[in-house]
Design an enzyme around this catalytic site. Structure first.
Site, mmCIF file in Angstrom:
data_model
loop_
_atom_site.group_PDB
_atom_site.id
_atom_site.type_symbol
_atom_site.label_atom_id
_atom_site.label_comp_id
_atom_site.label_asym_id
_atom_site.label_seq_id
_atom_site.Cartn_x
_atom_site.Cartn_y
_atom_site.Cartn_z
ATOM 1 N N HIS A 219 0.825 -1.208 0.000
ATOM 2 C CA HIS A 219 0.000 0.000 0.000
ATOM 3 C C HIS A 219 0.865 1.267 0.000
ATOM 4 C CE1 HIS A 219 -4.098 1.129 -0.142
ATOM 5 N NE2 HIS A 219 -4.322 1.385 1.129
ATOM 6 N N TYR B 196 -5.077 9.562 7.537
ATOM 7 C CA TYR B 196 -5.414 8.182 7.203
ATOM 8 C C TYR B 196 -5.735 8.133 5.713
ATOM 9 C CZ TYR B 196 -5.569 6.969 12.102
ATOM 10 O OH TYR B 196 -5.235 6.740 13.405
ATOM 11 N N ASN C 156 -8.170 7.071 4.063
ATOM 12 C CA ASN C 156 -9.512 7.501 3.681
ATOM 13 C C ASN C 156 -9.762 8.981 3.961
ATOM 14 O OD1 ASN C 156 -9.724 7.366 6.430
ATOM 15 N ND2 ASN C 156 -11.373 5.877 6.468
ATOM 16 N N ASP D 46 -0.927 2.281 -5.387
ATOM 17 C CA ASP D 46 -0.913 0.843 -5.643
ATOM 18 C C ASP D 46 -2.159 0.464 -6.430
ATOM 19 O OD1 ASP D 46 -2.118 1.592 -2.986
ATOM 20 O OD2 ASP D 46 -2.770 -0.495 -3.016
ATOM 21 N N ASN E 235 -9.355 3.686 -1.225
ATOM 22 C CA ASN E 235 -9.892 4.733 -0.348
ATOM 23 C C ASN E 235 -9.200 6.082 -0.531
ATOM 24 O OD1 ASN E 235 -11.833 3.068 0.772
ATOM 25 N ND2 ASN E 235 -10.479 2.373 2.399
#
Length: 191
Positions: free
Chosen positions: A18, A63, A65, A90, A111
């Site tokens: 990620h 974060y 998201n 990614d 996200n």
């Protein structure tokens, strides 16, 4: 130009799949002698010039998201439209080591992309899709994405080197040439 590496804040030095967006920003900043990373826009930024084009590299520390908040702040400060923003991320739906560039489109379950679309009110930013491969079944996606690259993933460093090498083509707006250059630099075996 604003180039955004998407990854997991707090885990930016982990070799998680990620984090390949963060890893790409680090490789580009090193290769092109960007400034040192510093805190700004709810993230880490480094500035530089690639092929005569000023580029601000951003690694959001929100974060995943909520990455759009960081990206939108930077874009607003620089007075950039979504079309001047490039998200390096990614991509499960590409084979490991493959790169595709496209403008706009859906979030495909990512996200960070979804939140950037929310923050901009538009999907019309560029995506540099860095293939990490799919684990084969949807139940294994979460662990795959958040898992570290394995020792057998020998394609990662050559890919990051190729992205950094080909960055001037991207800065010049030559997305097709950028993808072609990366493909040539990362070929395995005899030509």
């Amino acid at each position: 130009m604003l180039w955004v590496g998407l990854g997991n804040p707090g885990q930016e030095h982990a070799k998680q799949r990620h984090n390949i967006g963060f890893m790409a920003m680090d490789a580009i900043a090193r290769r092109h002698n960007f400034s040192s990373w510093r805190k700004r826009f709810k993230g880490q930024v480094a500035e530089g010039s690639i092929g005569g084009t000023k580029v601000l590299a951003l690694k959001p520390e929100t974060y995943m998201n909520a990455s759009g908040d960081s990206v939108q702040q930077a874009a607003a400060f620089l007075k950039l439209a979504p079309a001047d923003v490039w998200a390096f991320h990614d991509e499960l739906d590409l084979a490991p080591g493959k790169v595709r560039v496209k403008k706009g489109g859906g979030a495909a379950g990512h996200n960070g992309l979804r939140d950037m679309q929310r923050a901009f009110g538009s999907p019309d930013f560029w995506r540099v899709r860095l293939g990490i491969g799919h684990p084969g079944h949807k139940d294994r996606v979460h662990g795959h994405v958040l898992g570290n690259f394995a020792k057998v993933d020998t394609w990662v460093e050559p890919l990051l080197d190729a992205v950094a090498d080909a960055a001037p083509l991207l800065a010049a707006g030559k997305a097709e040439d950028f993808m072609t250059r990366i493909a040539l630099l990362t070929q395995q075996g005899p030509a």
